[in-house]
Each structure stands twice: as C-alpha cells, then as structure tokens.
Design an enzyme around this catalytic site. Structure first.
Site, PDB file in Angstrom:
ATOM      1  N   GLN A  17       0.981  -1.339   0.317  1.00  0.00           N
ATOM      2  CA  GLN A  17       0.652   0.073   0.294  1.00  0.00           C
ATOM      3  C   GLN A  17       0.675   1.210  -0.002  1.00  0.00           C
ATOM      4  O   GLN A  17       1.373   2.328  -0.806  1.00  0.00           O
ATOM      5  CB  GLN A  17      -0.997  -0.478   1.334  1.00  0.00           C
ATOM      6  CG  GLN A  17      -1.394   1.057   1.331  1.00  0.00           C
ATOM      7  CD  GLN A  17      -2.485   1.208   2.730  1.00  0.00           C
ATOM      8  OE1 GLN A  17      -3.986   1.560   2.833  1.00  0.00           O
ATOM      9  NE2 GLN A  17      -1.471   1.730   3.718  1.00  0.00           N
ATOM     10  N   LEU A  90      10.300   0.258   3.726  1.00  0.00           N
ATOM     11  CA  LEU A  90       9.519   0.099   3.796  1.00  0.00           C
ATOM     12  C   LEU A  90       8.316  -1.560   3.538  1.00  0.00           C
ATOM     13  O   LEU A  90       7.720  -2.235   4.367  1.00  0.00           O
ATOM     14  CB  LEU A  90       7.804   0.444   2.721  1.00  0.00           C
ATOM     15  CG  LEU A  90       8.109   2.171   3.030  1.00  0.00           C
ATOM     16  CD1 LEU A  90       6.889   2.666   1.302  1.00  0.00           C
ATOM     17  CD2 LEU A  90       8.348   2.834   4.222  1.00  0.00           C
ATOM     18  N   SER A  94       3.681  -7.495   7.589  1.00  0.00           N
ATOM     19  CA  SER A  94       3.052  -6.613   8.218  1.00  0.00           C
ATOM     20  C   SER A  94       1.774  -6.767   9.212  1.00  0.00           C
ATOM     21  O   SER A  94       1.020  -5.715   9.862  1.00  0.00           O
ATOM     22  CB  SER A  94       3.114  -4.815   7.042  1.00  0.00           C
ATOM     23  OG  SER A  94       1.849  -5.634   6.341  1.00  0.00           O
ATOM     24  N   TYR A 105       9.574 -15.494  11.053  1.00  0.00           N
ATOM     25  CA  TYR A 105       9.881 -15.644   9.744  1.00  0.00           C
ATOM     26  C   TYR A 105       9.619 -14.088  10.234  1.00  0.00           C
ATOM     27  O   TYR A 105      10.218 -13.086   9.447  1.00  0.00           O
ATOM     28  CB  TYR A 105       9.255 -15.858   8.756  1.00  0.00           C
ATOM     29  CG  TYR A 105       8.815 -15.484   7.806  1.00  0.00           C
ATOM     30  CD1 TYR A 105      10.279 -15.013   6.549  1.00  0.00           C
ATOM     31  CD2 TYR A 105       7.900 -14.131   7.573  1.00  0.00           C
ATOM     32  CE1 TYR A 105       9.439 -14.214   5.476  1.00  0.00           C
ATOM     33  CE2 TYR A 105       7.735 -13.848   6.517  1.00  0.00           C
ATOM     34  CZ  TYR A 105       8.616 -13.542   5.604  1.00  0.00           C
ATOM     35  OH  TYR A 105       9.347 -13.149   4.430  1.00  0.00           O
ATOM     36  N   SER A 139       6.578   1.856  14.169  1.00  0.00           N
ATOM     37  CA  SER A 139       5.225   1.878  14.068  1.00  0.00           C
ATOM     38  C   SER A 139       4.191   1.901  14.949  1.00  0.00           C
ATOM     39  O   SER A 139       4.461   1.716  16.531  1.00  0.00           O
ATOM     40  CB  SER A 139       4.822   0.280  13.806  1.00  0.00           C
ATOM     41  OG  SER A 139       3.577  -0.091  14.140  1.00  0.00           O
ATOM     42  N   GLU A 141       2.300   0.164  16.919  1.00  0.00           N
ATOM     43  CA  GLU A 141       2.381  -1.000  17.299  1.00  0.00           C
ATOM     44  C   GLU A 141       3.285  -1.833  18.373  1.00  0.00           C
ATOM     45  O   GLU A 141       2.943  -1.763  19.457  1.00  0.00           O
ATOM     46  CB  GLU A 141       2.150  -2.453  15.702  1.00  0.00           C
ATOM     47  CG  GLU A 141       2.007  -3.590  16.515  1.00  0.00           C
ATOM     48  CD  GLU A 141       0.931  -3.908  17.200  1.00  0.00           C
ATOM     49  OE1 GLU A 141      -0.158  -3.520  17.041  1.00  0.00           O
ATOM     50  OE2 GLU A 141       1.081  -5.130  17.626  1.00  0.00           O
ATOM     51  N   TYR A 163       5.263  -8.658  15.257  1.00  0.00           N
ATOM     52  CA  TYR A 163       5.116  -8.158  14.874  1.00  0.00           C
ATOM     53  C   TYR A 163       5.726  -6.545  15.525  1.00  0.00           C
ATOM     54  O   TYR A 163       6.595  -6.212  14.987  1.00  0.00           O
ATOM     55  CB  TYR A 163       4.718  -7.726  13.981  1.00  0.00           C
ATOM     56  CG  TYR A 163       3.969  -6.026  13.287  1.00  0.00           C
ATOM     57  CD1 TYR A 163       4.867  -6.307  11.710  1.00  0.00           C
ATOM     58  CD2 TYR A 163       3.536  -5.398  14.087  1.00  0.00           C
ATOM     59  CE1 TYR A 163       4.491  -5.207  11.404  1.00  0.00           C
ATOM     60  CE2 TYR A 163       3.990  -4.201  12.742  1.00  0.00           C
ATOM     61  CZ  TYR A 163       3.748  -4.429  12.216  1.00  0.00           C
ATOM     62  OH  TYR A 163       4.120  -2.154  11.473  1.00  0.00           O
ATOM     63  N   ARG A 198      -5.201  -0.253   0.268  1.00  0.00           N
ATOM     64  CA  ARG A 198      -5.385  -0.993   1.823  1.00  0.00           C
ATOM     65  C   ARG A 198      -5.411  -2.784   1.460  1.00  0.00           C
ATOM     66  O   ARG A 198      -6.011  -3.565   0.774  1.00  0.00           O
ATOM     67  CB  ARG A 198      -6.005  -0.780   2.861  1.00  0.00           C
ATOM     68  CG  ARG A 198      -5.758  -1.395   3.650  1.00  0.00           C
ATOM     69  CD  ARG A 198      -4.169  -0.559   4.838  1.00  0.00           C
ATOM     70  NE  ARG A 198      -3.856  -0.892   6.488  1.00  0.00           N
ATOM     71  CZ  ARG A 198      -3.375  -1.276   7.307  1.00  0.00           C
ATOM     72  NH1 ARG A 198      -2.227  -1.815   6.388  1.00  0.00           N
ATOM     73  NH2 ARG A 198      -3.437  -1.017   8.506  1.00  0.00           N
ATOM     74  N   PRO A 293      -4.083 -13.447  20.614  1.00  0.00           N
ATOM     75  CA  PRO A 293      -3.934 -13.574  21.246  1.00  0.00           C
ATOM     76  C   PRO A 293      -3.567 -12.690  22.534  1.00  0.00           C
ATOM     77  O   PRO A 293      -3.629 -12.443  24.263  1.00  0.00           O
ATOM     78  CB  PRO A 293      -1.898 -14.212  21.786  1.00  0.00           C
ATOM     79  CG  PRO A 293      -2.296 -14.983  20.164  1.00  0.00           C
ATOM     80  CD  PRO A 293      -3.145 -14.176  18.845  1.00  0.00           C
TER      81      PRO A 293
END
Ligand code: NAP
Ligand code: GDD
Length: 352
Positions: A17, A90, A94, A105, A139, A141, A163, A198, A293
């Site tokens: 994106q 980028l 994700s 991974y 991010s 996150e 992530y 997206r 989780p």
C-alpha cells in the site's frame, strides 16, 4: 535541499500500500525510483501497474528489482548497483495477527531485515563515500499496551505481538546506526493508515470490501474479531508525504505521524455501513478466530512534533477516509457482479 530531478530513491515494499503511494509521490517530484520486490508465484504489482505500464511518462523512471529482505547479500549488491540518494524501508511482514503464527519469520523479515539493509547502506556509504538518507517504517504497534494516552515520541514501547517486537528491534537498530555511524537515518512512527489500496486482510479494508459485496448481493455476512479496539486511522496518501519530509531535514530524527483522533472498530463499522444506509448489526458477526492472543486496546497519536518541525498535517478526515474506501469498494464489487453474472467464478476475499 537537493534538486529532486537529480535524486534517486530505493523503496522496499514497493508492491505494498505505502510503496505505491510513495512511488507516485517521488516520481511526481522528478526522482528516479528503484523498487525492491520479492518473487511471488502470482503477480504482485497490481498497486503499481498503472505507473509501470506507462513507460512514456513517469513510469520510465521506475525500475523494479527482485530481492528478499532476508537476503543480506542481495540487499548489499542492490545498494552498490543502484547507488540511491535515499532509501525508504517499507518492506515487512506487516500483519499483526499473522505474526503470532509466524513469529520467527516476522522477526527475520521485519526486524533483522531492517538491520541487513542498514548494514548494506553503511557499507555502500563507507566504500563509496556517498551519503545516503534512510527511512525506517516504525509503527504505533510498538506502543502496544500503552503507557500513556496520547502516544508521542517519548512514550515507552510495550509491544504486544511478534510484529511489534520486531518493529521495536528495527526501530532501535535504526537509531543505533544514526548514533554510532552518523547515518542520516530517521524513523516514522506511523499510526494506522488506510486507503482503497489497503490489504484486504486489515480490518478497515475487510469491512469496506464486505460492504461492496453485500450491496451487490455477493456476500451475506462479515465475520470480525474485537470490535472494541480503538485505532488512530489516517489516509496513506497523506502519510507518505511525511516520510519524504523526514528525509529532507538537515538532521535525522524520529516522528509520530497520526491524526490525533481515535475510533473503535465498531465506530468504523457504523460509519462505513452508514455510508450505504445499512446497519452494521444486521451483517457483522463475531468469529473468535480473529481475536489475538494479546490485543492493543487503544492507539491515539500526538503528531505535534511532525507539525512543528516538518510542517506536516493530515488532510483527509476520518469521514472522508471511510467514504473514499466504501465508494472504491462499491465500484470494485460492481465489476465483480458483472463478471459473476457472466458466469465467471469470483472467489470471496478471505479475512485475517
Ligand atoms: P503492506 O501493504 O503489507 O506492504 C508490505 C510490503 O513488504 C509488500 O510490498 C510486501 O511484498 C513486502 N514484503 C513483505 N515481506 C517481504 C520480504 N521478505 N522481502 C521483500 N519484501 C517483502 O504494508 P503497508 O501498509 O504498505 O506498510 C508499509 C510499511 O509500514 C510496513 O513496514 C508496515 O509494517 C509499516 N507500517 C504500516 C502501517 C499501516 O497502518 N499501514 C502503520 C505503521 C507502520 P508482497 O507484495 O510480495 O507481499
Ligand atoms: N485484521 C483484522 N481482522 N483485525 C480485526 C478484525 C478482523 O477480522 N476484527 C477486529 N479487528 C481488530 C484487531 O484486533 C485490531 O485491534 C484492529 O481491528 C486493527 O487491526 P488491523 O487492521 O489488522 O491493524 P493493526 O492495528 O493490527 O496493525 C496495522 O497497524 C499497525 C500500526 O499500528 C498494520 O498495518 C501494522 O502493519 C501497523 O504497524
């Protein structure tokens, strides 16, 4: 500031994106753009085909190269081959929920991949003496179980997913290369940003995609997970502008990029179904498979530093974003409906 017409950039994640919007921005400024893409068994260039297949216009300044973020030697070779002035990193695995299924991974591609690229940039700079500016896609996150609301550049990180952990690693690796090796390396701590491009497994697009298909009689229900999570959602087209601005500053730094508004997934459903005069409660069902989780309950960013130092502000509002996405997916579903009526088999999008 250097003349963009003489500048070249390497963009990893060019098929994603943000990659597609950033490529459009850089080409419009006159850059030559090199995109890094991985090999896939099916075409993955859908988001940039409209540029690449126009070789007489700016598409003539877009070059694509195969490499994987896990392959350090390919990254180093590419840096030396291309010799970019700017690198926008980028590329990443994700998807937050998928990172619980593929933690190793994700750490490799999203975390160590950034370090491999930083090493390739440092080696290229040291052997050629050429300066390279580096952007890391950090991010919100990383804030995870948030220590304060709103979150700003100084808010401690508390990631809640593999992530998020991988992004914290990549973020600190970038800061460390800036401090250790005098690299012009900046991190954009971007809050969620969406668009009609997206990926269909992120919640906003999953919702608007379903609305298009429901309106055209191609789907009955939409299965979602946690409707109470809150996100600070902006428009991806606005956010790539901030990435570029960061690399035009004399000094590298880290910036929160956000709208300073937060809405629940439920509120996004209400607004998006409301756009087509439907009530989301008639269509949305909860499927525990989509719970995570560990959840990030609320993200709300404070973009004051970006506004003050970069002069950056979001242009597209929440309502405009919802409308843009719903309208685009209504058109897409109309085309699917025509194909379905003509006897073509359209496989419904899968969620995550
Ligand atoms: P996206 O649509 O998922 O794009 C990710 C890109 O990375 C794709 O081009 C993908 O290639 C590529 N990629 C994945 N694994 C790779 C590998 N092993 N080697 C080479 N390329 C690989 O993500 P996005 O929304 O554009 O986000 C761009 C970046 O910003 C990501 O790093 C993301 O984590 C970060 N970010 C995003 C947001 C957001 O809300 N969108 C917010 C904060 C940070 P394929 O097309 O082949 O899959
Ligand atoms: N994907 C998804 N699918 N999410 C759902 C669903 C569903 O069916 N139902 C509820 N949700 C909730 C998730 O639990 C989460 O709280 C919220 O919707 C947003 O999920 P995503 O759209 O998948 O985004 P994300 O916030 O987990 O991650 C995105 O934003 C990050 C920035 O904060 C990704 O783009 C990351 O790459 C990015 O770093």
């Amino acid at each position: 500031m250097a003349d963009p017409a003489n500048q070249s950039a390497l963009v990893t994640g060019v098929t994603g994106q943000d990659g597609s919007y950033l490529v459009e921005l850089l080409l419009a400024k006159g850059y030559t753009v090199h995109g890094l893409m991985r090999r896939t068994s099916t075409f993955s260039t859908e988001r940039i085909d409209h540029i690449y297949q126009d070789p007489h216009e700016s598409g003539a300044r877009l070059f694509l190269h195969f490499a994987d973020l896990t392959d350090a030697s390919a990254l180093s070779r590419l840096l030396h081959e291309i010799g970019p002035d700017e690198v926008y990193h980028l590329g990443a695995q994700s998807h937050v929920r998928v990172s619980f299924d593929q933690p190793i991974y994700t750490a490799d591609a999203t975390g160590v991949g950034a370090l491999k690229l930083l090493e390739a940039v440092r080696d290229y700079r040291d052997t050629t003496g050429k300066t390279v500016r580096f952007y890391q896609a950090s991010s919100s996150e990383m804030f995870g179980k948030v220590h304060e609301v709103p979150q700003r550049e100084t808010t401690p990180f508390h990631p809640r997913s593999p992530y998020g952990v991988a992004k914290v690693f990549a973020h600190w690796a970038t800061v460390n290369y800036r401090e250790s090796y005098d690299l012009h390396a900046s991190c954009g701590i971007l809050f969620n940003h969406e668009s009609p491009r997206r990926g269909e497994t992120f919640v906003t697009r999953k919702i608007t995609r379903a609305i298009g298909r429901i309106k055209h009689g191609l789907q009955d229900k939409l299965y979602l997970g946690n409707l109470d999570a809150k996100r600070d959602w902006g428009f991806a087209g606005d956010y790539v502008e901030a990435m570029w601005l960061m690399l035009q500053q004399d000094e590298p730094d880290d910036y929160v990029i956000a709208t300073a508004e937060t809405y629940s997934v439920r509120a996004f459903c209400e607004a998006a179904f409301g756009r087509v005069e439907l009530d989301y409660k008639d269509f949305v069902e909860i499927d525990p498979r989509y719970f995570r989780p560990a959840e990030v309950d609320i993200l709300l960013g404070d973009p004051t530093k970006a506004k003050t130092k970069l002069g950056w502000e979001p242009k597209v509002s929440f309502d405009e974003l919802v409308a843009m996405m719903v309208d685009a997916d209504l058109e897409l579903a109309a085309r699917e409906k025509t194909l379905t009526d003509a006897g073509h088999v359209i496989v419904p999008p899968m969620g995550e």
